[in-house]
Enzyme design. Structure first.
Site, PDB file in Angstrom:
ATOM      1  CB  ALA A 100      -7.928   8.195   5.063  1.00 44.79           C
ATOM      2  CG  HIS A 101      -4.773   8.650   9.231  1.00 45.42           C
ATOM      3  ND1 HIS A 101      -4.141   9.096   9.933  1.00 45.42           N
ATOM      4  CD2 HIS A 101      -5.989   9.093   9.026  1.00 45.42           C
ATOM      5  CE1 HIS A 101      -4.560  10.401  10.042  1.00 45.42           C
ATOM      6  NE2 HIS A 101      -5.612  10.293   9.492  1.00 45.42           N
ATOM      7  CG  ASN A 102      -5.715   4.675  12.514  1.00 47.36           C
ATOM      8  OD1 ASN A 102      -4.976   5.528  12.185  1.00 47.36           O
ATOM      9  ND2 ASN A 102      -5.748   3.912  13.607  1.00 47.36           N
TER      10      ASN A 102
END
Lengths: 350, 350, 350
Positions: C237-239
């Site tokens: 997922a993001h980051n």
């Protein structure tokens, strides 16, 4: 990107401190912002990080002693920063209008105004594409679909026959909508396919992540309500119904005929059993398996899912099972000793 | 769709009551059927719903008092209705014969009779496509594959080099067959790839859902038997073997070298450990993780999976763990009191 | 394939016994090797299987009594056999240099030497493709990406705007890199999208399986370190940040902002909570859910994940819960009887 602070402030309407012609070439978190960046802090808790940051400018909620750089002061820096990010993202997403020469668009398709259709995209007979819709490369849209206004369909999406998608939908790459549901009849030891002749109906303002599957109904409809957000790798099986504004985090597994209410939060990697009915405003914790229906407002966790407090209690006891087992052993020893004592005692009882 | 009841009855061979020229423009469940629809009820339990329905016609198992609409009477309405649905689905799936001008078909590919190859589909060197096969748009089929007669490959499927697929296979969008298995050797703290040079072999009458992956073997074969049905998001790792007529519901995770028997039912979101051997006719409940091999006919559930009754018993006890813990506390108190009593008692023992 | 034993020995540099002109047309495991094949055994444990095998030749670690067939003797047959498999795999993967006429490559893209770009592949503005890179058919690579030297991008992969991919990366079909992270702000009961304007940065020597998703960061970067291997159906997922040489087996679910250290092994179907920090060299067992951060070198299993030995102990007790419950019942009976005895006893106590 290349903005002046003046330009950014014209988007977020705050109070500008410092040189309005400062050039901004990037956005970053306060931890990572550097030369050319604009960042934000949401509240006082990040002031120290801001002061230590090498950012060129910041969106902040008040004047901050010792922060000498250009800044825009607003009531809610997070919300205001998002406004600016929306501008950047829209810029990044903008596609040229028109139909790429390599796209195969059926003569019987109906195309709205200002649409963009990418390379190698196939749009089949009888399908309608709304105004301002963007369909990126390598997309397949089958026959007799309806795609709403301002929809944004990313590359390599497959939308199957007779699917309806509302306005402002965003669908990320690799997602498949309208493939057959998984239904078989056992006959003479073989699996006979139950033809899946229903459809998928998706509301307005829906966002669907990458590599998601939403199967068409056996009969009738699989329904995704307005404002629903679905994360990557999720699966909505045939005839499931997802209520308005419900969120399905990644790997949501919604089995056939399940009915999920409105404003439900399904956290990551949750399974909902077939035909389970999940009431409005429920919250299902990550990794749960929900085998039974839930009344509105339930907050559950675990596998099988239980009320959150109950599950937490059970989990805390499970952690102490070795200790519990020891206690039982100790009690058994005592009971054993007690019995012997009783026996001894009995001897002495007149 | 637009059928007369006469036409429908010619497909399902029942006894028609009412006007044979009644026009039918849709199919629906008895709960949702309306003007123009035909529906069915499987037995008497749905008679009330049928009487309340606004359907135009119905397939039913006996004459029903008060049902005044045209009907077709058959022994098994569900089975007969499916026959009609098969006709509708075949109609919906029918594609024009021929090769779309934008498809890239190698000159060394061998193409059967009456095939349909969609836009932008790539078929590489040495691959054979069977008679009456349908390959939809944006599909990639690598070198030296064999695709059987009457296969139906949906858009955006990838079938890699040297894969063999039997007759009447259906493969839904986004599925990837024959990508490398996941195998590395640890060497000087790095992961050195073990080249995956085996193949995938898929039998006849196999149906594979959307966004499934079936990896090629390291050496030898990954095998999917005849009549196997695989639901969306499942993964069959390298060198796994799936026996005939086995069903893998969504998110089946079959690890490397696992051997699944015939007529096994793997419910949703089940993990099978690498090299586990699952006997014929096993049933594995949803959400289970099977870490060990299972003898034929096992019915298991849980994580780790246990015999169903054992797991149910354990689950029912887990639910009562707080109560059990309280009982232990009570017993400890009593034991404590008992000890004191014994001590007091001892004093009195001469 | 068609090799002589001489040719194979020139690749693996062993000691050849028997006819160097023996023709080898396949590779197989010792259990499945037959006419024309070469196989290997890794050590003495497989000598019986080798003697029973119908293989034409073998790579072995010592001369074996009774094995009359041509053989190549090496120190480490497994490692040497892999060397030969690398040759076969490279041969299978080799693609013609050049750009397929149906590919859409932007005029502002920068293309390295000796690249191969397949049919219908789209490469957007400003993207750089390194030397010797292979991009197979139906791939989409968005604007301003950087693809390293010797990268191999399989069919139907989507790589979104501004993604950076290092040298020698392999990405399998259906994988989506750089789609938006899943982030919303609650405002007036609606979900307002937090624009995802960060990027994805992938190191060197990374291998990513089929139907994987790696989301772009909200701000800043999602990072995949050098030498990372990611199996099918995983989601980063993001980051999130994945350290060098870490392995994510299939269905790894790495939530937003999680930080995974170096040389970590995440087994199949593991969930890592958002913002959890997993130290270097950790091992997380299959099916685990990790809700909290883990110090370096942790070995955990379960849901919630616990130290492996603790979880094993707990699991072994859970298995005996019915027995434990019975013991408590027995203790209660005895306590009950004991009480009665005490009562009786009390009567007798003067």
């Amino acid at each position: 990107m290349d903005y002046t602070l003046d330009k950014i402030n014209s988007i977020i309407n705050g109070r500008l401190i410092g040189a309005g012609n400062t050039s901004i070439t990037g956005v970053a978190s306060v931890e990572n912002a550097g030369q050319g960046d604009i960042t934000f802090i949401k509240d006082d808790s990040l002031v120290d990080k801001l002061l230590a940051s090498e950012t060129t400018a910041a969106v902040i909620h008040r004047e901050i002693d010792g922060f000498q750089k250009p800044a825009i002061i607003v009531d809610n820096p997070f919300h205001s920063f998002i406004k600016f990010l929306e501008t950047i993202a829209a810029e990044r997403n903008a596609q040229p209008c028109g139909i790429h020469p390599s796209a195969c668009v059926s003569k019987t398709a109906t195309l709205g105004a200002n649409i963009s259709i990418g390379a190698n995209t196939v749009i089949d007979d009888g399908t309608q594409i709304g105004d301002n819709a963007t369909i990126r490369p390598n997309v397949f849209i089958g026959r007799d679909c309806v795609i709403g206004d301002n929809a944004f369909i990313h590359p390599n999406v497959v939308i199957y026959e007779q699917t309806t998608i509302g306005d402002r939908a965003t669908i990320f790459p690799g997602t498949v909508i309208g493939a057959d549901g998984f239904g078989y009849l056992q006959k003479d030891g073989k699996h006979v396919k139950i033809p899946q002749v229903g459809v998928v109906e998706i509301g307005n303002d829906v966002e669907i992540g990458a590599n998601v599957t939403i199967d068409r109904a056996a009969l009738d409809k699989t329904v995704i309500g307005n404002g629903v957000k679905i994360d990557n790798h999720s699966h909505v099986a045939h005839n499931a119904i997802i209520g308005d504004n419900t969120i399905l985090v990644a790997y949501a597994k919604i089995a056939g005929g399940a009915v999920i209410g409105k404003n439900v939060l399904i956290a990551e990697d949750v399974g909902i059993n077939d035909h389970a009915v999940i009431g409005d405003n429920c919250i299902v914790g990550g990794g749960s398996n929900v085998y039974k229906s839930l009344p509105p407002g339930s907050v559950v966790w675990g596998s099988p899912a239980r009320p959150l407090n109950e599950e937490k209690k059970i989990q805390s006891i499970i952690k102490r099972l070795p200790e519990m087992r020891q206690k039982i052993k100790d009690l058994e020893k005592k009971a054993q000793a007690g019995n012997q004592l009783s026996v001894i005692g009995n001897k002495h009882i007149p």
